[in-house]
Each structure stands twice: as C-alpha cells, then as structure tokens.
Design a protein around this motif. Structure first.
Motif, short mmCIF file in Angstrom:
data_model
loop_
_atom_site.label_atom_id
_atom_site.label_comp_id
_atom_site.label_asym_id
_atom_site.label_seq_id
_atom_site.Cartn_x
_atom_site.Cartn_y
_atom_site.Cartn_z
N GLN A 117 75.18 39.63 8.63
CA GLN A 117 74.66 39.04 7.40
C GLN A 117 74.54 37.52 7.53
O GLN A 117 73.57 36.91 7.08
N ARG A 118 75.59 36.91 8.16
CA ARG A 118 75.54 35.46 8.34
C ARG A 118 74.40 35.05 9.27
O ARG A 118 73.74 34.02 9.04
N GLU A 119 74.20 35.87 10.34
CA GLU A 119 73.08 35.55 11.24
C GLU A 119 71.75 35.61 10.50
O GLU A 119 70.89 34.73 10.66
N LYS A 120 71.59 36.65 9.69
CA LYS A 120 70.34 36.75 8.92
C LYS A 120 70.20 35.57 7.97
O LYS A 120 69.11 34.99 7.82
N THR A 121 71.33 35.22 7.32
CA THR A 121 71.29 34.08 6.37
C THR A 121 70.93 32.79 7.10
O THR A 121 70.12 31.98 6.60
N LEU A 122 71.54 32.58 8.30
CA LEU A 122 71.26 31.36 9.06
C LEU A 122 69.79 31.30 9.50
O LEU A 122 69.16 30.24 9.44
N VAL A 123 69.26 32.45 9.92
CA VAL A 123 67.85 32.47 10.33
C VAL A 123 66.95 32.14 9.15
O VAL A 123 66.00 31.34 9.27
N ALA A 124 67.27 32.73 8.01
CA ALA A 124 66.46 32.45 6.82
C ALA A 124 66.56 30.98 6.42
O ALA A 124 65.56 30.35 6.05
N ARG A 125 67.80 30.43 6.51
CA ARG A 125 67.97 29.02 6.16
C ARG A 125 67.20 28.10 7.13
O ARG A 125 66.62 27.09 6.71
N GLU A 126 67.24 28.46 8.41
CA GLU A 126 66.51 27.64 9.39
C GLU A 126 65.00 27.64 9.08
O GLU A 126 64.35 26.58 9.13
N LYS A 127 64.48 28.82 8.78
CA LYS A 127 63.05 28.88 8.44
C LYS A 127 62.75 28.08 7.18
O LYS A 127 61.75 27.36 7.10
N ASP A 128 63.65 28.21 6.19
CA ASP A 128 63.45 27.47 4.94
C ASP A 128 63.51 25.97 5.18
O ASP A 128 62.72 25.20 4.62
N LEU A 129 64.49 25.54 6.02
CA LEU A 129 64.61 24.11 6.32
C LEU A 129 63.38 23.59 7.07
O LEU A 129 62.91 22.47 6.81
N GLU A 130 62.88 24.39 8.00
CA GLU A 130 61.67 23.96 8.72
C GLU A 130 60.49 23.78 7.76
O GLU A 130 59.73 22.81 7.84
N THR A 131 60.38 24.76 6.84
CA THR A 131 59.28 24.67 5.85
C THR A 131 59.44 23.43 4.98
O THR A 131 58.47 22.69 4.72
N ARG A 132 60.68 23.22 4.51
CA ARG A 132 60.92 22.05 3.65
C ARG A 132 60.69 20.74 4.41
O ARG A 132 60.21 19.75 3.83
N GLN A 133 61.09 20.74 5.71
CA GLN A 133 60.88 19.53 6.51
C GLN A 133 59.40 19.19 6.62
O GLN A 133 58.98 18.04 6.48
N LYS A 134 58.60 20.22 6.87
CA LYS A 134 57.15 19.98 6.96
C LYS A 134 56.58 19.51 5.63
O LYS A 134 55.75 18.58 5.58
N ASP A 135 57.02 20.16 4.53
CA ASP A 135 56.55 19.74 3.20
C ASP A 135 56.95 18.30 2.92
O ASP A 135 56.16 17.52 2.34
N LEU A 136 58.17 17.93 3.30
CA LEU A 136 58.64 16.57 3.05
C LEU A 136 57.84 15.55 3.86
O LEU A 136 57.47 14.48 3.34
N GLU A 137 57.58 15.89 5.12
CA GLU A 137 56.78 14.96 5.94
C GLU A 137 55.38 14.77 5.34
O GLU A 137 54.86 13.64 5.29
N ASN A 138 54.78 15.88 4.92
CA ASN A 138 53.45 15.76 4.29
C ASN A 138 53.50 14.95 3.01
O ASN A 138 52.61 14.12 2.73
N LEU A 139 54.54 15.14 2.22
CA LEU A 139 54.68 14.41 0.97
C LEU A 139 54.87 12.92 1.22
O LEU A 139 54.27 12.07 0.53
N LEU A 140 55.71 12.59 2.22
CA LEU A 140 55.92 11.18 2.54
C LEU A 140 54.62 10.52 3.02
O LEU A 140 54.32 9.37 2.68
N LEU A 141 53.89 11.26 3.83
CA LEU A 141 52.62 10.71 4.31
C LEU A 141 51.66 10.46 3.15
O LEU A 141 51.00 9.41 3.08
N GLU A 142 51.59 11.42 2.21
CA GLU A 142 50.71 11.25 1.04
C GLU A 142 51.16 10.06 0.19
O GLU A 142 50.34 9.27 -0.28
#
Length: 523
Positions: A117-142
C-alpha cells in the motif's frame, strides 16, 4: 501215679496255653478295634482341619488376588492419567506454537500489505508531484511573462531593482537587530560572565565528574572484548538492557568503560561484568542471572555501609530503614560530592561545635548524619530533599529536635533551635571546601532523571534508560501493548515532549525497542 501227674501237668499246660492264646487273641482284637476307631476319628479330625485350612487358604488367596487386581487397576489408571496429562500438555504446546505461527504469519501478511500500500501511495505521490511541478513551472513562466508586459522592464532590470530595495530593508533591519542584541548583551552580561566563570571552575574539577559518571573494568586480554560484545552484539545489548548502563568498548587496551549517571546501577554493572569475566560464561541468560544476584549483593553492601556510618559516630536506636537509606547515600553524588561522606563530615562538625558550646553532642551527630536522608529517595519521589527527609524522619520516629533542624537546614522554615542554626553552618562548611563540589553534576543528574521520567510517563513503557551521557534515551516497551506502528509514533511523541519540557545541549536520540521472546523448555 507219677505218670498221671505228668499227664495232668501236660494237659494243664496245654489248657493254659490255649487259654492264654485265646485271652491274647481277644485282647489284641479288642485293642486293635479300639486303635482302629481312634485312628479313624483322628483321621476324620485331620481331614476336617485340612478342609478348613484349605478353605481359609482359598479365601486368603482370593483376597490377595482381588487386592493385586485392584492395585494393578489403580496403577493402570494412574499411568493412563499421567499419559493423558502429558498428551494434553503436548497438545497445548503444539496449539500455542500454531497460534504463534499464525500470529506471525498474520503479522507478515499485514506488513506485506502495508508495504504494498505504501509503495502504491509513494508511486501515486511521485506522479502527483511531477504533475504539480510541471504546472508550477508553467505558472511561473506565465507570471514572469505577464510581469514583464505590465512593468515594461526586463527580468534583469527587475532583479536589480528588487536587490536594491532588499539591501535597503536588510540594512535597516540589521541595525535594529544589532541595537536589540547590544541591549540584551548588556542586560545579560553579568549572568553570562558568571556562567563562564562557573564553567571554567567546573572544567578544573573534571576529575570529580569523571569518577561519578563512568567506571573502568580491566580485562585479562583484548580478546575478552569480543566475548563481551557477543555474536552480532547480543551480549552487550543484553547487558545494557539488564543494567541500564552504557558499555563503551574502544581502543583502550585491556579495558572497557561503563557509563551511566546512576551510581548504584553502574556499581551493579561493574561487579556483574567482573564476575562474568572470571566465570567465562558470557551469554544473555547468564547475564540476567548474575545481574539479579549482584543486585542482592549490592543491597547487602548498602545496608553494611549504613551500619558502618552509624557505628563510627556511636549512634544508637536508628531505625533499620533509615540505616539502609544512609547506605544508599554512598552512591549518591551532590554537586560531585559524595552524600554519605558529606553527611558524616557535617555530623563531626556539629559534634565539635556543640561540644564547644556545651550542648548535647549525640543529638548533634544524629542531626548531622540524617540531614540529607531525603536525597536517598529524591530521584523516586517528588519534592525537595529537605521535605522528603522530614517525612522519612517522622515516619521512623525521630525526635522533634532532629526533624526541625533537618526541615530548616536550607531555610525552608525559620530556625528555632541552636541545632538548626549549627546544622546550617556545618552544612555550608562541608560543602564550601575547595574541590568538594562540582556544580554541573547535580543539574546533569536531574536532567537525566527528568529524561527517564518523561519516557516512563507513556503507557506501555516497561523500562527507560538515559545513556551516552544523556545524548540518547532507550525505551523498552511491552510488545503485547505496543505494536510496531505504535512504537514509531511513541518515539515521535517522546521526542516532542522532550523538546517542550526539557532544556539540553545538542540533540537527544530517542530509541524505542520492542522485543518479543519465546521461551520453551525441552524435557
């Protein structure tokens, strides 16, 4: 005529012979009949007696056979009962082992599910963090592009403008901070100066501190260090758990160091280790056995020290429990000064002063010896040692003069007798001798005691030991009340409580140990 006589004589002889024969025949027949009847009667009697004996013997044999059968039946039933009990015990053992195995399997399954369960949670969190990181970079650029359009200046010009403003604000805040620091330094200069002086004095009195916090045990050879540590460190861990003392095995040739703030624990650990070295059998079970035995020996030694102090001062009628507490003062240090030696010094000072003034020296000695008796229990019960001492003296029947002097010796109450005033003076004389006390030790010991009490306040804690000079607290928990997850949570809660309720230099490591032992006996 003569011939006639002869014939008559011969006839007479013949008749006489026939008569004798007949009489003898009749007599023999009569006697024979009588003997035959007697023999028949005797034979009949013998037959009857033999019949009775046979019947009696038959009854006895029947009874013996019944007794033997009953005994054999009872033996068989007892053997059967014992065998059933053995089978029942074996069934219970097998059932317990099965339950333990089932429990372990359940625990392993649960841990496996948690890990998955923790592995699944960590994988999901990593994907979520990657998505948020990309959104944040795009937002900062805008935002950067929008700011450039609105301000009409480039990024480099905006950086220079921002740095100029920040430099001005920082200079202003720095001047305010420097002024505030200067004011605080002036306000605390006197206090800091005293602390520095005290620290220098304490460093000069380092010998007292070392002697009261560590013990050195000499070894016959350096090979003994490996046996003390044991396979994968099991011996040294068992020793530290059983004694509460930290064992330091370093490069010191043919020696190990025992470190701990509790002198009684350290003395028990020292004697135990020396006996283990002499005995040669060093393993966890032997360590636990010797620790319990040495505890009893140290208890006896404590009582002997108390009796020796009372005997040296010539005191009588001291309660046996007070004598035992006096012995404990031998292992109690007050600001680096041995409490028992200090008590005996105060008693002698009191005796000398009261003798010069013409007062009762016996009461003075008694007051001096018992004035710090509360320190023997001050680490176990809340309250000042003067108040605890008064409670003990009242409990064990000491006189009012002794109780009042002890209560007033730190000016908690007003001194109303000459003995109380003299006790204050004698206590100050003994404590103020050069090198008699090192003030850091008392605070150090109280800090370690407070550290252990914080850990002991949590539910499920079995034992807690402060080791590594207070830089680590080891907490042994009850495995049936605290599971693995709760152990991690307890470590965090203890850390938080230490940070909130204790002042300490550096950092303190909190180690929560959860251990399960399964013990069976081969018969």
């Amino acid at each position: 005529m003569k011939e006639l006589n002869i014939v008559v004589f011969v006839v007479f002889l013949i008749v006489y012979g026939v008569a004798v024969f007949l009489v003898g025949y009749v007599a023999r027949k009569f006697i024979a009949n009588k003997q035959l009847k007697g023999s028949e009667e005797k034979a009949k009697t013998i037959v009857e007696e033999a019949t009775k004996l046979a019947e009696n013997r038959k009854k006895e044999l029947e009874l013996e056979a019944k007794d033997l059968l009953l005994k054999l039946r009872q033996d068989f039933e007892n053997q059967t009962k014992e065998r059933r009990q053995e089978i029942s015990l074996q069934e219970k053992r097998f059932q317990q082992k099965e339950e333990n195995l089932d429990r372990k399997v359940d625990m392993l399954d649960k841990k496996d599910r948690d890990i998955q369960q923790r592995e699944k949670t960590l994988v999901a969190r990593e994907k979520d963090l990657e998505t948020r990181q990309k959104d944040l970079e795009n937002l900062l650029l805008e935002e950067k592009q929008l700011l450039q359009r609105l301000s009409g200046i480039s990024t480099e010009e905006a950086k220079k403008l921002l740095l100029t403003r920040l430099e001005s604000e920082i200079r202003q805040e720095a001047s305010v901070l420097i002024k505030r620091l200067e004011d605080e330094a002036k306000a605390t200069a006197d206090k800091k100066a005293k602390e520095i002086v005290i620290l220098a004095v304490q460093r000069m009195a380092a010998e007292h501190t070392v002697e009261s916090t560590v013990s050195v045990v000499h070894l016959p050879s350096d090979d003994m260090k490996g046996r003390i540590i044991g396979r994968e460190g099991r011996n040294i861990r068992a020793f530290e758990v059983a004694t509460g003392i930290d064992v330091i095995v370093d490069d010191t040739p043919e020696a190990v160091i025992l470190s701990g703030f509790d002198p009684i624990r350290r003395e028990i650990a020292r004697i135990t280790l020396e006996k283990l070295i002499v005995d040669g059998r060093i393993h966890p079970a032997r360590i636990e056995e010797l620790v319990e035995k040495v505890k009893k020996e140290v208890d006896n030694s404590i009582r002997e020290e108390g009796e020796k102090a009372v005997f040296e001062l010539g005191l009588h009628g001291v309660h046996s429990e007070l004598i035992r507490l006096l012995g404990r003062l031998k292992y109690r240090m007050s600001y680096g000064q041995n409490a028992l030696i200090h008590s005996k010094e105060v008693a002698n000072f009191m005796s000398i002063m009261t003798g010069e003034l013409g007062f009762d020296t016996r009461i003075a000695k008694r007051i001096g010896l018992l004035h710090d008796i509360g320190k023997a229990v001050s680490h176990e019960v809340e309250g000042t040692h003067a108040k605890l001492g008064v409670d003990l003296l009242k409990k064990y029947g000491e006189s009012e003069a002794v109780i009042h002097a002890v209560e007033a010796h730190h000016e908690d109450v007003e001194a109303k007798s000459v003995y109380a005033v003299l006790l204050q003076a004698a206590d100050a004389i003994s404590a103020s001798r050069p090198g008699a006390r090192a003030e850091s030790l008392e605070a150090y010991v109280k800090r370690l005691e407070k550290l252990e009490s914080i850990a002991d306040s949590f539910k499920g804690v079995e034992k807690a030991y402060a080791i590594q000079a207070g830089r680590e607290i080891r907490v042994m928990v009850q495995p049936d009340r605290v599971n693995d997850n709760a152990a991690h949570a307890m470590a965090r809660e203890i850390t938080k409580k230490i940070e909130e309720g204790l002042e300490y230099p550096g950092q303190i490591k909190v180690t929560v140990i959860r251990e399960i032992r399964a013990v069976e006996y081969a018969k």
